[in-house]
Design an enzyme around this catalytic site. Structure first.
Site, PDB file in Angstrom:
ATOM      1  N   ASP A 264       1.088  -0.952   0.124  1.00  0.00           N
ATOM      2  CA  ASP A 264      -0.225   0.089   0.008  1.00  0.00           C
ATOM      3  C   ASP A 264       1.181   1.394  -0.283  1.00  0.00           C
ATOM      4  O   ASP A 264       1.512   1.370  -0.636  1.00  0.00           O
ATOM      5  CB  ASP A 264      -0.655   0.040   1.208  1.00  0.00           C
ATOM      6  CG  ASP A 264      -2.303   0.370   0.817  1.00  0.00           C
ATOM      7  OD1 ASP A 264      -2.478   1.868   0.412  1.00  0.00           O
ATOM      8  OD2 ASP A 264      -3.382   0.040   0.883  1.00  0.00           O
ATOM      9  N   HIS A 290       1.843   1.737  -3.144  1.00  0.00           N
ATOM     10  CA  HIS A 290       1.362   3.187  -3.912  1.00  0.00           C
ATOM     11  C   HIS A 290       1.926   4.442  -3.788  1.00  0.00           C
ATOM     12  O   HIS A 290       1.531   5.521  -4.048  1.00  0.00           O
ATOM     13  CB  HIS A 290      -0.603   2.897  -2.857  1.00  0.00           C
ATOM     14  CG  HIS A 290      -0.612   1.579  -3.174  1.00  0.00           C
ATOM     15  ND1 HIS A 290      -2.322   1.804  -2.712  1.00  0.00           N
ATOM     16  CD2 HIS A 290      -0.808   0.851  -3.833  1.00  0.00           C
ATOM     17  CE1 HIS A 290      -2.427   0.240  -2.751  1.00  0.00           C
ATOM     18  NE2 HIS A 290      -1.787   0.033  -3.454  1.00  0.00           N
TER      19      HIS A 290
END
Length: 452
Positions: A264, A290
């Site tokens: 993430d 991310h």
């Protein structure tokens, strides 16, 4: 996520023609950082207990060493360390949740792995929810909690392993598989975070490898003064909700000389229930993940952020600010300097409509965002303000992307510095000084398998 464009409105002006703006940006640059004098931490001088794996715990009869480690921590005084070392049988400790006393340091020696138990019952907060899916996802306590006091932290060249990919005890499903199932079913997984620091001052994380967290790796919540230096975070790219480092409602944080790849956000600076300000992110390397993010919760305000000397190699987004009208607030005085990006789908991703369907009156406002000496390849360069009354203000100085990079802009106000920007966003002409060589050559670094 699909970007939903609003009618485009781009306002631009030259750097030279905006002397007042130059002074404001200079003031922001001076303030946008950790206000402490931060130096490389060291290893502890005082050790209150040295532990090696010795087989079954003397009180529980189990290989779980939770009791042994926790008792040693509880006997320590502030400023002292519990040191985990390898023994004749190896260096692996299995443990359930641990709580560090204020000011106490957990020292994990080279060759030692502190592994988190996979038993959901060990983390349960008393409602039988840990390891299940519900609407809140708050049923598990963290693996390591640091709460209150001054000093303390986690140091050493060893490893903390959250075992997020291993089957939960008595199950045929791992923590990460639970998270994916929650995504499919529309709920939230109850999975433990690896490290949570709450309402503490001047904590340090130094040289340790944190890997395979079931959920977030390191959350700083209401922290004043934190130094994370030379750490590594390593988790597969498809491990859902495994943020690397999340400063939230915190101030005076430095993340330096560290390496992060995760499933993430590599970093996510948040302000859901308190402002986060004065954060320095220096000389770090980010890989899959991310991106280096602010948000999505910004309602309490994020300001005075300095990102300098970092590489983002293969992150989905690169430099990212994300929020929406359900959780937005003011993000200002954010400065990115001397940044190298490659292999990013969205090297710049400043998005005020992160959830395109979100409603509410908490409108995100991003202003005083400055990029200087930033170099990237292709991809989408997203800069989207919320509406005509809430423009997104960005200053670009010596910003260079490949010619095939594409600007996607809405309600953006651009200012060009003397180094210019290529390719130029709508409303600005190409004015950059011609590049001389690859200024990112020699900056890229492979993720270190061992401590660098």
């Amino acid at each position: 996520m699909t970007w939903r464009f609003l009618p485009e409105r781009v306002i631009s002006r030259s750097f030279q023609a905006a002397g007042a703006a130059v002074l404001v940006l200079a003031a922001h640059a001076a303030a946008a950082q950790d206000r402490r004098v931060v130096t490389e931490p060291g290893l502890p001088a005082m050790v209150c207990a040295t532990l090696a794996p010795t087989g079954p715990d003397d009180q529980t009869g189990s290989d779980d060493q939770t009791g042994t480690i926790q008792r040693a921590i509880d006997r320590c005084r502030a400023g002292q360390a519990v040191r985990l070392v390898a023994g004749p049988g190896g260096g692996r400790f299995l443990s359930g949740p641990l709580r560090l006393k204020p000011g106490v340091i957990l020292w994990i020696d080279s060759g030692v792995v502190l592994a988190a138990t996979t038993d959901p019952r060990a983390y349960d907060r008393g409602n039988g929810l840990c390891g299940t899916i519900d609407a809140r996802g708050a049923g598990c306590q963290p693996f390591v909690t640091i709460e209150g006091g001054r000093g303390g932290g986690i140091v050493g060249d060893g490893t903390i392993d959250g075992q997020g990919g291993a089957p939960m005890a008595g199950r045929d499903e791992s923590w990460w598989q639970l998270a994916r199932r929650a995504q499919r079913e529309g709920g939230k997984q109850n999975a433990p975070r690896l490290i949570v620091v709450q309402q503490a001052r001047d904590v340090a994380f130094y040289r340790t490898l944190f890997r395979n967290a079931p959920n977030f790796h390191i959350l700083l919540d209401g922290v004043s003064g934190a130094t994370l230096w030379g750490i590594r975070i390593d988790t597969p790219a498809d491990a859902r909700n495994t943020d690397g480092i999340d400063p939230s409602a915190s101030q005076d944080v430095t993340i330096a000389h560290s390496f992060v790849r995760t499933g993430d956000d590599n970093i996510a600076i948040k302000a859901g229930h308190g402002a986060t300000r004065h954060v320095s992110i220096l000389d770090d390397h980010f890989y899959w993940g991310h991106g280096l993010s602010i948000g999505s919760e910004t309602i309490a305000g994020v300001s005075d952020i300095l990102v300098r000397g970092v590489t983002l190699d293969g992150t989905l987004s690169g430099l990212r600010i994300k929020s929406d009208a359900s959780r937005g607030g003011l993000v200002e005085a954010v400065r990115y300097e001397d940044v190298c990006l490659r292999g990013n789908r969205r090297p710049i991703d400043f998005d005020t409509r992160y959830d395109a369907g979100a409603g509410g009156m908490a409108i995100p406002v991003y202003r005083g965002i400055a990029l200087s000496h930033v170099t990237g390849a292709g991809g989408a360069l997203v800069v989207g303000g919320h509406d005509a009354g809430h423009l997104l203000e960005v200053m670009l100085d010596d910003v260079r992307f490949d010619p095939d990079a594409v600007w996607q802009t809405a309600y953006a106000q651009f200012t060009a510095g003397p180094g210019g920007v290529t390719p130029p966003p709508p409303g600005l002409s190409a004015s950059a000084v011609p590049a001389t060589g690859d200024r990112c050559a020699g900056r890229w670094a492979s993720f270190p398998d061992q401590h660098p």
